[in-house]
Write a protein that holds these residues in place. Structure first.
Motif, PDB file in Angstrom:
ATOM      1  N   UNK A  75      10.851 -35.500  26.591  1.00  0.00           N
ATOM      2  CA  UNK A  75      11.289 -34.174  27.026  1.00  0.00           C
ATOM      3  C   UNK A  75      12.535 -33.752  26.249  1.00  0.00           C
ATOM      4  N   UNK A  76      12.545 -32.551  25.720  1.00  0.00           N
ATOM      5  CA  UNK A  76      13.728 -32.080  24.990  1.00  0.00           C
ATOM      6  C   UNK A  76      14.852 -31.720  25.955  1.00  0.00           C
ATOM      7  N   UNK A  77      16.073 -31.751  25.462  1.00  0.00           N
ATOM      8  CA  UNK A  77      17.207 -31.396  26.323  1.00  0.00           C
ATOM      9  C   UNK A  77      17.243 -29.884  26.531  1.00  0.00           C
ATOM     10  N   UNK A  78      17.735 -29.504  27.676  1.00  0.00           N
ATOM     11  CA  UNK A  78      17.792 -28.088  28.054  1.00  0.00           C
ATOM     12  C   UNK A  78      18.668 -27.286  27.091  1.00  0.00           C
ATOM     13  N   UNK A  79      19.744 -27.924  26.591  1.00  0.00           N
ATOM     14  CA  UNK A  79      20.681 -27.212  25.717  1.00  0.00           C
ATOM     15  C   UNK A  79      20.076 -26.855  24.351  1.00  0.00           C
ATOM     16  N   UNK A  80      19.016 -27.575  23.965  1.00  0.00           N
ATOM     17  CA  UNK A  80      18.419 -27.354  22.643  1.00  0.00           C
ATOM     18  C   UNK A  80      17.148 -26.510  22.683  1.00  0.00           C
ATOM     19  N   UNK A  81      16.875 -25.855  23.795  1.00  0.00           N
ATOM     20  CA  UNK A  81      15.621 -25.110  23.949  1.00  0.00           C
ATOM     21  C   UNK A  81      15.467 -24.043  22.875  1.00  0.00           C
ATOM     22  N   UNK A  82      16.492 -23.230  22.669  1.00  0.00           N
ATOM     23  CA  UNK A  82      16.388 -22.138  21.697  1.00  0.00           C
ATOM     24  C   UNK A  82      16.276 -22.652  20.264  1.00  0.00           C
ATOM     25  N   UNK A  83      16.802 -23.869  20.010  1.00  0.00           N
ATOM     26  CA  UNK A  83      16.711 -24.444  18.664  1.00  0.00           C
ATOM     27  C   UNK A  83      15.285 -24.879  18.321  1.00  0.00           C
ATOM     28  N   UNK A  84      14.476 -25.136  19.350  1.00  0.00           N
ATOM     29  CA  UNK A  84      13.107 -25.582  19.115  1.00  0.00           C
ATOM     30  C   UNK A  84      12.226 -24.456  18.573  1.00  0.00           C
ATOM     31  N   UNK A  85      12.606 -23.223  18.890  1.00  0.00           N
ATOM     32  CA  UNK A  85      11.869 -22.072  18.384  1.00  0.00           C
ATOM     33  C   UNK A  85      12.475 -21.665  17.044  1.00  0.00           C
ATOM     34  N   UNK A  86      11.634 -21.445  16.068  1.00  0.00           N
ATOM     35  CA  UNK A  86      12.127 -21.072  14.741  1.00  0.00           C
ATOM     36  C   UNK A  86      12.429 -19.585  14.730  1.00  0.00           C
ATOM     37  N   UNK A  87      13.592 -19.250  15.232  1.00  0.00           N
ATOM     38  CA  UNK A  87      13.980 -17.850  15.362  1.00  0.00           C
ATOM     39  C   UNK A  87      14.397 -17.306  14.007  1.00  0.00           C
ATOM     40  N   UNK A  88      13.844 -16.151  13.658  1.00  0.00           N
ATOM     41  CA  UNK A  88      14.218 -15.526  12.390  1.00  0.00           C
ATOM     42  C   UNK A  88      14.234 -14.021  12.575  1.00  0.00           C
ATOM     43  N   UNK A  89      14.928 -13.361  11.698  1.00  0.00           N
ATOM     44  CA  UNK A  89      15.035 -11.903  11.751  1.00  0.00           C
ATOM     45  C   UNK A  89      13.729 -11.308  11.237  1.00  0.00           C
ATOM     46  N   UNK A  90      13.034 -10.594  12.116  1.00  0.00           N
ATOM     47  CA  UNK A  90      11.780  -9.940  11.718  1.00  0.00           C
ATOM     48  C   UNK A  90      12.064  -8.497  11.368  1.00  0.00           C
ATOM     49  N   UNK A  91      11.227  -7.945  10.536  1.00  0.00           N
ATOM     50  CA  UNK A  91      11.410  -6.539  10.193  1.00  0.00           C
ATOM     51  C   UNK A  91      10.965  -5.678  11.363  1.00  0.00           C
ATOM     52  N   UNK A  92      11.664  -4.585  11.578  1.00  0.00           N
ATOM     53  CA  UNK A  92      11.297  -3.686  12.665  1.00  0.00           C
ATOM     54  C   UNK A  92       9.930  -3.065  12.409  1.00  0.00           C
ATOM     55  N   UNK A  93       9.511  -3.095  11.140  1.00  0.00           N
ATOM     56  CA  UNK A  93       8.202  -2.559  10.776  1.00  0.00           C
ATOM     57  C   UNK A  93       7.093  -3.362  11.436  1.00  0.00           C
ATOM     58  N   UNK A  94       7.222  -4.706  11.404  1.00  0.00           N
ATOM     59  CA  UNK A  94       6.235  -5.564  12.037  1.00  0.00           C
ATOM     60  C   UNK A  94       6.197  -5.311  13.533  1.00  0.00           C
ATOM     61  N   UNK A  95       7.379  -5.166  14.149  1.00  0.00           N
ATOM     62  CA  UNK A  95       7.442  -4.888  15.589  1.00  0.00           C
ATOM     63  C   UNK A  95       6.759  -3.567  15.908  1.00  0.00           C
ATOM     64  N   UNK A  96       6.919  -2.591  15.027  1.00  0.00           N
ATOM     65  CA  UNK A  96       6.315  -1.284  15.263  1.00  0.00           C
ATOM     66  C   UNK A  96       4.789  -1.375  15.244  1.00  0.00           C
TER      67      UNK A  96
END
Length: 197
Positions: free
Chosen positions: A84-105
């Motif tokens: 089980x991963x630690x609670x403090x590292x939850x957001x680090x497990x997701x590969x968060x990156x800046x997406x273009x607003x175009x893709x969101x649109x």
């Protein structure tokens, strides 16, 4: 007649509650329903799409996002038989990156549908709402529209995909609406009575 109506209401309420709870678990545990590009790289559930947007906006504190994402991380770790991963590292497990607003649109229907699905999953625990059903239908429409029509701004159209588990989510979302379940029960019991008359 009143007793049969009361029994129908009780049965519909019971079915609706159970469907709402299972739908809540489906959303909270982040069971893969679809695949689209997002700020996590590839999002596979409405909660991931919603979280990626909320983390970027910074309107919601990070501890709230960690609390929402942690059950899915735990479920994934148990399924893959990993520690089980630690609670403090939850957001680090997701590969968060800046997406273009175009893709969101281009995936606007999926984004709005994800918000509806997540809100409907939580509200479904306290009452019967159509948010879950509306959200799932919007997600299906958004991805199907992208697959059929295609958008010129997105190069890889194969990155958008609907998993077979989406059909389970759709059925659960439909059965979580007590009024619809009640009408369905009346429809089948009415046909049965008509048959024997």
């Amino acid at each position: 007649m009143a007793s049969s109506s009361s029994a129908t209401r009780k049965r519909a309420k019971s079915i609706s509650r159970k469907a709402s709870f299972v739908f809540f678990l489906l959303i909270l545990l982040q069971i893969p329903l679809f695949r689209i590009p997002c700020r996590f790289g590839i999002c596979k559930s409405p909660l991931q799409v919603t979280s990626s947007q909320l983390i970027e906006s910074r309107y919601i504190p990070q501890f709230v996002m960690k609390a929402l994402l942690y059950p899915g991380v735990v479920g994934k770790a148990i399924y893959k038989r990993k520690p089980l991963p630690s609670y403090s590292r939850v957001l680090n497990l997701y590969k968060f990156k800046k997406a273009s607003s175009r893709t969101d649109y281009y995936y606007l229907e999926v984004l709005v549908g994800s918000y509806f699905a997540v809100a409907g999953a939580f509200l479904g625990l306290v009452g019967s709402w159509r948010l879950s059903l509306s959200g799932i239908l919007l997600i299906i429409w958004g991805i199907a529209k992208e697959a059929v029509l295609g958008q010129r701004g997105i190069r890889d159209h194969s990155s958008a995909y609907i998993y077979p588990t989406m059909s389970i989510a759709l059925v659960l979302a439909f059965f979580s609406v007590k009024g619809d379940v009640q009408r369905l029960i009346r429809c089948f019991t009415g046909k049965r009575k008509f048959k024997y008359v």
